[in-house]
Design a protein around this motif. Structure first.
Motif, PDB file in Angstrom:
ATOM      1  N   LEU B  12      20.676  12.379  77.882  1.00 36.28           N
ATOM      2  CA  LEU B  12      20.815  12.327  79.337  1.00 36.28           C
ATOM      3  C   LEU B  12      19.596  11.714  79.996  1.00 36.28           C
ATOM      4  N   ASP B  13      18.415  11.994  79.403  1.00 35.36           N
ATOM      5  CA  ASP B  13      17.191  11.391  79.934  1.00 35.36           C
ATOM      6  C   ASP B  13      17.235   9.878  79.783  1.00 35.36           C
ATOM      7  N   ILE B  14      17.724   9.431  78.616  1.00 40.04           N
ATOM      8  CA  ILE B  14      17.816   7.982  78.388  1.00 40.04           C
ATOM      9  C   ILE B  14      18.718   7.364  79.450  1.00 40.04           C
ATOM     10  N   LEU B  15      19.879   7.991  79.681  1.00 36.43           N
ATOM     11  CA  LEU B  15      20.809   7.457  80.681  1.00 36.43           C
ATOM     12  C   LEU B  15      20.159   7.412  82.061  1.00 36.43           C
ATOM     13  N   ARG B  16      19.466   8.505  82.401  1.00 34.01           N
ATOM     14  CA  ARG B  16      18.860   8.600  83.729  1.00 34.01           C
ATOM     15  C   ARG B  16      17.763   7.543  83.911  1.00 34.01           C
ATOM     16  N   VAL B  17      16.873   7.448  82.932  1.00 29.39           N
ATOM     17  CA  VAL B  17      15.748   6.515  83.047  1.00 29.39           C
ATOM     18  C   VAL B  17      16.253   5.070  83.123  1.00 29.39           C
ATOM     19  N   PHE B  18      17.217   4.737  82.268  1.00 30.47           N
ATOM     20  CA  PHE B  18      17.685   3.356  82.259  1.00 30.47           C
ATOM     21  C   PHE B  18      18.532   3.038  83.490  1.00 30.47           C
ATOM     22  N   SER B  19      19.231   4.031  84.046  1.00 29.65           N
ATOM     23  CA  SER B  19      19.986   3.785  85.276  1.00 29.65           C
ATOM     24  C   SER B  19      19.048   3.411  86.415  1.00 29.65           C
ATOM     25  N   ALA B  63      21.638 -11.059  76.868  1.00 23.65           N
ATOM     26  CA  ALA B  63      20.637 -10.935  77.922  1.00 23.65           C
ATOM     27  C   ALA B  63      19.426 -10.192  77.366  1.00 23.65           C
ATOM     28  N   ASN B  64      18.226 -10.717  77.599  1.00 25.78           N
ATOM     29  CA  ASN B  64      17.015 -10.109  77.038  1.00 25.78           C
ATOM     30  C   ASN B  64      16.885  -8.641  77.417  1.00 25.78           C
ATOM     31  N   SER B  65      17.154  -8.343  78.696  1.00 22.86           N
ATOM     32  CA  SER B  65      16.948  -6.971  79.154  1.00 22.86           C
ATOM     33  C   SER B  65      17.953  -6.024  78.506  1.00 22.86           C
ATOM     34  N   VAL B  66      19.197  -6.470  78.365  1.00 24.24           N
ATOM     35  CA  VAL B  66      20.213  -5.625  77.739  1.00 24.24           C
ATOM     36  C   VAL B  66      19.865  -5.409  76.269  1.00 24.24           C
ATOM     37  N   ASN B  67      19.431  -6.475  75.614  1.00 23.73           N
ATOM     38  CA  ASN B  67      19.050  -6.355  74.204  1.00 23.73           C
ATOM     39  C   ASN B  67      17.901  -5.371  74.023  1.00 23.73           C
ATOM     40  N   LEU B  68      16.914  -5.476  74.889  1.00 20.52           N
ATOM     41  CA  LEU B  68      15.754  -4.581  74.768  1.00 20.52           C
ATOM     42  C   LEU B  68      16.164  -3.132  75.016  1.00 20.52           C
ATOM     43  N   ALA B  69      17.046  -2.926  76.015  1.00 18.46           N
ATOM     44  CA  ALA B  69      17.522  -1.571  76.296  1.00 18.46           C
ATOM     45  C   ALA B  69      18.256  -1.012  75.081  1.00 18.46           C
ATOM     46  N   LEU B  70      19.120  -1.817  74.471  1.00 20.33           N
ATOM     47  CA  LEU B  70      19.857  -1.379  73.282  1.00 20.33           C
ATOM     48  C   LEU B  70      18.899  -1.013  72.162  1.00 20.33           C
ATOM     49  N   TYR B  71      17.904  -1.867  71.964  1.00 18.17           N
ATOM     50  CA  TYR B  71      16.930  -1.633  70.900  1.00 18.17           C
ATOM     51  C   TYR B  71      16.187  -0.312  71.125  1.00 18.17           C
ATOM     52  N   VAL B  72      15.704  -0.119  72.355  1.00 19.10           N
ATOM     53  CA  VAL B  72      14.959   1.110  72.644  1.00 19.10           C
ATOM     54  C   VAL B  72      15.850   2.328  72.429  1.00 19.10           C
ATOM     55  N   ALA B  83      24.042   3.460  73.365  1.00 17.26           N
ATOM     56  CA  ALA B  83      25.158   3.452  74.322  1.00 17.26           C
ATOM     57  C   ALA B  83      24.689   3.938  75.691  1.00 17.26           C
ATOM     58  N   MET B  84      23.856   4.972  75.706  1.00 14.96           N
ATOM     59  CA  MET B  84      23.341   5.484  76.984  1.00 14.96           C
ATOM     60  C   MET B  84      22.480   4.427  77.684  1.00 14.96           C
ATOM     61  N   ALA B  85      21.611   3.774  76.919  1.00 18.83           N
ATOM     62  CA  ALA B  85      20.745   2.755  77.511  1.00 18.83           C
ATOM     63  C   ALA B  85      21.580   1.598  78.055  1.00 18.83           C
ATOM     64  N   PHE B  86      22.618   1.219  77.297  1.00 17.65           N
ATOM     65  CA  PHE B  86      23.517   0.128  77.704  1.00 17.65           C
ATOM     66  C   PHE B  86      24.221   0.489  79.009  1.00 17.65           C
ATOM     67  N   LEU B  87      24.785   1.696  79.066  1.00 11.20           N
ATOM     68  CA  LEU B  87      25.475   2.143  80.283  1.00 11.20           C
ATOM     69  C   LEU B  87      24.521   2.198  81.464  1.00 11.20           C
ATOM     70  N   GLY B  88      23.316   2.696  81.203  1.00 16.17           N
ATOM     71  CA  GLY B  88      22.355   2.848  82.287  1.00 16.17           C
ATOM     72  C   GLY B  88      21.883   1.523  82.835  1.00 16.17           C
ATOM     73  N   ILE B  89      21.596   0.585  81.930  1.00 18.74           N
ATOM     74  CA  ILE B  89      20.999  -0.668  82.380  1.00 18.74           C
ATOM     75  C   ILE B  89      22.045  -1.570  83.031  1.00 18.74           C
ATOM     76  N   LEU B  90      23.335  -1.424  82.617  1.00 16.19           N
ATOM     77  CA  LEU B  90      24.368  -2.314  83.161  1.00 16.19           C
ATOM     78  C   LEU B  90      25.300  -1.646  84.167  1.00 16.19           C
ATOM     79  N   GLY B  91      25.559  -0.346  84.003  1.00 17.28           N
ATOM     80  CA  GLY B  91      26.549   0.313  84.854  1.00 17.28           C
ATOM     81  C   GLY B  91      26.248   0.231  86.341  1.00 17.28           C
ATOM     82  N   PRO B  92      25.086   0.753  86.780  1.00 22.64           N
ATOM     83  CA  PRO B  92      24.795   0.703  88.224  1.00 22.64           C
ATOM     84  C   PRO B  92      24.754  -0.721  88.788  1.00 22.64           C
ATOM     85  N   PRO B  93      24.081  -1.687  88.125  1.00 21.54           N
ATOM     86  CA  PRO B  93      24.119  -3.044  88.677  1.00 21.54           C
ATOM     87  C   PRO B  93      25.537  -3.613  88.731  1.00 21.54           C
TER      88      PRO B  93
END
Lengths: 179, 185
Positions: B12-19, B63-72, B83-93
């Motif tokens: 949940l922290d990952i989702l929150r931080v990346f969102s 996309a560099n940012s999406v790739n980095l989020a997935l990696y982290v 999956a959480m990082a992916f949802l967070g970085i792409l979902g809100p935008p």
């Protein structure tokens, strides 16, 4: 409708795997596909969508959602985004998994130490390229330098961005910048 | 000699931080945001591990940012973390951009918006530059600086295609790191 969604997937999934370095490498082909090949929109509409995607947060490649939206509504936006992001993501996860299994080995440390300077060079190159792509003038360069100094001294990036946005909005209201 | 384990990241922290990073990332500079949140503030990852992700995310398609989020996310918690990082970085935008498309469809232009965005984009770039400078301060010895210089010159100034350049530079740089490790014993 289902045909359009399928067409969107077919357009974006291959682009996903050739989008080296992110969006700029595939915008031209995306435009050709959605305007000339499929006729989902006019060239002018595509340019408008591009401007919208620049105004929104998130990666520039999110224009895929706008193209999907224009072609087939909300489901289209989802199809466009999934098509563009899922294939490249799977590839990254596969390689990341292999990487993780190396664990904390000496070989992995050497690879990380070797990758670090290349990453730093790529970051600097990216800053330079984006500055040029945005057609930045002296004001933007000055903004970049002042913000960098503030950030290096521990300022919050949220605060820095808010101050810059307010400052630019104020300057524009006063007629000092903009057209 | 083991370093203490980094604090375990909750999904949940990952989702929150990346969102929140996804929403704040106007005009790029996401690597800078992620570095600040993931390495400096939360110490979820080491500097070297993060930079390896930066290089990997740029070299692979996507996309560099999406790739980095997935990696982290993947390094932290495996595929669920990714999956959480992916949802967070792409979902809100994703939702914001559709909202903007609606506004556009209602016929409201974005006149004058572009100027402010240019400034915000410059501030976003400052984030990236800061990350680069902080990471550069940690480089030890002369050879990493040569690699930094050549990478910047070839890709930033000369605009050579990235893939052939890094195909040569990455093995060379790893070779130098290996040789240095051996020289030290």
């Amino acid at each position: 409708m289902a045909e359009r969604l399928f067409a969107l997937l077919l357009v974006f999934a291959p682009l996903s795997l050739v989008s080296l370095g992110g969006g700029p490498s595939i915008f031209a082909e995306m435009q050709r596909q959605s305007v000339e090949v499929h006729g989902w929109m006019t060239a002018g509409q595509f340019t408008d969508l591009f401007a919208i995607s620049r105004a929104a947060p998130g990666p520039g490649t999110l224009i895929c959602a706008l193209v999907g939206w224009q072609a087939a509504g909300f489901a289209g936006a989802l199809a466009g985004a999934l098509g563009l992001y899922v294939p490249s993501s799977c590839l990254l996860l596969a390689i990341g998994h292999w990487w993780q299994r190396r664990g904390d080995s000496p070989m992995r440390r050497v690879i990380e130490r070797g990758l670090a300077p290349v990453a730093v060079g790529l970051i600097f190159a990216g800053v330079h390229t984006l500055l040029q792509a945005d057609g930045a003038g002296w004001l933007e360069v000055a903004t970049l330098l002042v913000c960098t100094i503030a950030l290096l001294r521990g300022a919050s990036p949220y605060a820095v961005m808010a101050v810059v946005a307010l400052l630019y909005a104020g300057l524009q209201q006063a007629g000092a910048i903009g057209r | 000699m083991r370093e203490p384990d980094p604090p375990q990241a909750r999904l949940l922290d990952i989702l929150r931080v990346f969102s929140s990073m996804g929403l704040a990332s106007f005009g790029g500079g996401l690597a800078g945001w992620m570095h600040r949140e993931v390495v400096e503030r939360r110490r979820w990852m080491s500097e070297e591990g993060f930079l390896a992700g930066v290089a990997l995310g740029q070299v692979l398609p996507g996309a560099n940012s999406v790739n980095l989020a997935l990696y982290v996310g993947q390094q932290l918690r495996g595929v669920p973390g990714a999956a959480m990082a992916f949802l967070g970085i792409l979902g809100p935008p994703f939702l914001v951009i559709l909202g903007l498309a609606l506004v556009y469809a209602w016929g409201m232009g974005a006149a004058g918006f572009g100027v402010v965005l240019g400034g915000v984009a410059a501030a976003g770039l400052a984030n990236s530059l800061t990350t680069g400078l902080r990471a550069a301060r940690r480089l030890r010895g002369a050879w990493p600086w040569v690699v930094v210089g050549i990478t910047f010159l070839a890709i930033g100034l000369l605009r050579w295609p990235m893939i052939p350049v890094v195909t040569v530079l990455i093995p060379a740089s790893i070779g130098l790191a290996w040789a240095e490790g051996r020289a030290r014993g």
